[in-house]
Enzyme design. Structure first.
Site, PDB file in Angstrom:
ATOM      1  N   TYR A 220       0.808  -1.224   0.000  1.00 50.08           N
ATOM      2  CA  TYR A 220       0.000   0.000   0.000  1.00 50.08           C
ATOM      3  C   TYR A 220       0.843   1.275   0.000  1.00 50.08           C
ATOM      4  O   TYR A 220       0.299   2.373   0.009  1.00 50.08           O
ATOM      5  CB  TYR A 220      -0.938   0.019   1.209  1.00 50.08           C
ATOM      6  CG  TYR A 220      -2.136  -0.867   1.007  1.00 50.08           C
ATOM      7  CD1 TYR A 220      -1.988  -2.243   0.987  1.00 50.08           C
ATOM      8  CD2 TYR A 220      -3.394  -0.335   0.823  1.00 50.08           C
ATOM      9  CE1 TYR A 220      -3.077  -3.071   0.786  1.00 50.08           C
ATOM     10  CE2 TYR A 220      -4.494  -1.159   0.628  1.00 50.08           C
ATOM     11  CZ  TYR A 220      -4.320  -2.515   0.614  1.00 50.08           C
ATOM     12  OH  TYR A 220      -5.399  -3.330   0.419  1.00 50.08           O
TER      13      TYR A 220
ATOM     14  N   LYS B  17       3.628 -14.644   5.100  1.00 48.71           N
ATOM     15  CA  LYS B  17       4.014 -15.565   4.022  1.00 48.71           C
ATOM     16  C   LYS B  17       5.543 -15.624   4.009  1.00 48.71           C
ATOM     17  O   LYS B  17       6.203 -15.446   2.967  1.00 48.71           O
ATOM     18  CB  LYS B  17       3.449 -15.044   2.684  1.00 48.71           C
ATOM     19  CG  LYS B  17       3.571 -15.991   1.523  1.00 48.71           C
ATOM     20  CD  LYS B  17       2.550 -17.109   1.546  1.00 48.71           C
ATOM     21  CE  LYS B  17       2.809 -18.105   0.433  1.00 48.71           C
ATOM     22  NZ  LYS B  17       1.955 -19.301   0.503  1.00 48.71           N
TER      23      LYS B  17
ATOM     24  N   ASP C  99      -2.139 -18.359   3.560  1.00 58.27           N
ATOM     25  CA  ASP C  99      -3.085 -19.226   2.843  1.00 58.27           C
ATOM     26  C   ASP C  99      -3.722 -20.230   3.804  1.00 58.27           C
ATOM     27  O   ASP C  99      -4.936 -20.472   3.782  1.00 58.27           O
ATOM     28  CB  ASP C  99      -2.422 -19.921   1.641  1.00 58.27           C
ATOM     29  CG  ASP C  99      -0.998 -20.378   1.918  1.00 58.27           C
ATOM     30  OD1 ASP C  99      -0.442 -20.003   2.964  1.00 58.27           O
ATOM     31  OD2 ASP C  99      -0.440 -21.128   1.099  1.00 58.27           O
TER      32      ASP C  99
ATOM     33  N   ASP D  66      -6.250  -6.490   4.669  1.00 63.63           N
ATOM     34  CA  ASP D  66      -7.382  -6.064   3.840  1.00 63.63           C
ATOM     35  C   ASP D  66      -8.202  -7.288   3.446  1.00 63.63           C
ATOM     36  O   ASP D  66      -9.425  -7.327   3.601  1.00 63.63           O
ATOM     37  CB  ASP D  66      -6.832  -5.353   2.595  1.00 63.63           C
ATOM     38  CG  ASP D  66      -7.933  -4.828   1.701  1.00 63.63           C
ATOM     39  OD1 ASP D  66      -8.977  -4.408   2.241  1.00 63.63           O
ATOM     40  OD2 ASP D  66      -7.762  -4.846   0.467  1.00 63.63           O
TER      41      ASP D  66
END
Ligand code: ATP
Length: 336
Positions: A123, A170, A203, A227
């Site tokens: 972002y 991640k 995930d 988000d």
């Protein structure tokens, strides 16, 4: 008396902020609203989606209630939400995902809080073309930003009696950026031995949340995962119409729902005001008006539990009917 900046926003923004304002006023807390314009409305009025007066007002009052503002997709002006969060360094986005009485979902007893880092990651808006057929976006991660978002998650856990913090990342693929986030999260966690800590790859977090949301308490993550997981979380408890939010910095705070401006239903009088109203309750709590915040929360739950539901929740109530019912709930004297 508290001065509060009010940004009505676009789409359903004016309808839901009006609902929230009248409900907050009904609590009897003396709020002086300072209305300013941002988003598409301001863009059309003065060619600037975030006029300087908006940030000036929030800096002066220290606190804002903000309706959703439209962000053009793919081109056009930059997100006003992102610009406000970065300009005021509102680094912690807090979104409580809680099962509310009367809202029918596939789950029971979901009660988790998402902490989303608000100022960097993808972002940061650093994107460029590489020749004709390729583009790059830069994912910015700093130890400072990781540390303060994880620390605010733990501080919240201590203050509100929560049991566990889960860091979502991640780091198996993004070894430098998300690797840094995980390393800092572990270091911060070591300072809070009374709070359980674990980490989860993003995930896997999505699957676990769909299968066993009750096992999670506080989830902390960077901007983009925050988000996406906020919307996933909203889906667990009845949709975007019921999930409030707060963007908190060291000096100022802006309270806004997780949902966008939902232009498809704007002006129809059917928008669900609950997310906006509960954002208002978080604002009252932030101001130290705990009793008023509790009154709003209880009135909302009583109204939903009593079957007054907007179409997104499977009912037929209008925004106005739900708002009036919540105000009646606030004005009703407690049972002796
Ligand atoms: P943004 O990109 O600004 O986050 P979005 O594209 O994710 O926006 P939203 O505007 O948040 O989309 O809403 C997605 C859908 O959820 C809407 O089309 C609408 O059907 C529903 N929705 C969102 N908020 C509400 C609400 N307060 N009341 C009723 N329905 C809502």
């Amino acid at each position: 008396m508290y001065r509060v900046t009010l940004i009505q926003g676009d789409g359903i923004g004016p309808e839901v902020t009006e609902a929230a304002r009248s409900i907050l006023d009904a609590t009897g807390v003396d709020l002086k609203w300072e209305v300013v314009s941002a988003g598409e409305t301001a863009w059309q009025e003065c060619g600037d989606p975030l006029p300087g007066a908006v940030l000036d007002s929030i800096r002066e009052t220290g606190v804002a209630l903000k309706g959703p503002t439209t962000t053009p997709v793919g081109s056009g002006f930059r997100s006003v939400n992102v610009a406000i969060r970065q300009a005021l360094d509102l680094y912690a986005c807090i979104r409580p995902i809680r099962q509310l009485a009367g809202v029918c979902t596939r789950y029971e007893k979901v009660d988790l809080v998402i902490f989303r880092e608000n100022t960097e990651d993808l972002y940061a808006g650093v994107e460029h073309l590489v020749g004709d057929g390729a583009a790059e976006a830069i994912k910015i991660t700093t130890e400072k930003a990781c540390r303060r978002i994880v620390r605010s998650a733990f501080e919240y856990a201590v203050r509100y009696g929560r049991r566990k913090v889960t860091a979502v990342h991640k780091a198996n693929i993004l070894k430098l950026t998300d690797g840094m986030f995980l390393r800092v999260a572990r270091a911060v966690a070591a300072g809070y031995p009374e709070i359980e800590f674990e980490d989860l790859i993003v995930d896997n977090a999505c699957m676990q949340l769909v299968q066993r949301p009750q096992e999670y308490d506080i989830l902390v993550m960077n901007n983009l995962y925050g988000d996406i997981i906020s919307d996933l979380g909203a889906g667990l408890v009845g949709g975007l119409g019921v999930v409030p939010g707060a963007n908190i910095g060291d000096e100022t705070a802006v309270f806004e729902p997780a949902h966008g401006s939902a232009p498809q239903i704007a002006g129809k009088g059917t928008a669900n005001p609950v997310a906006m109203v509960l954002s208002g309750a978080m604002l009252l709590d932030y101001l130290g008006e705990k009793e008023a915040a509790r009154m709003v929360l209880e009135a909302v739950e009583a109204v939903l539990g009593g079957g007054v539901l907007t179409p997104d929740l499977g009912g037929e109530a209008t925004t106005r009917e739900m708002t009036e019912a919540i105000i009646r709930g606030i004005n009703r004297p407690p049972l002796k």
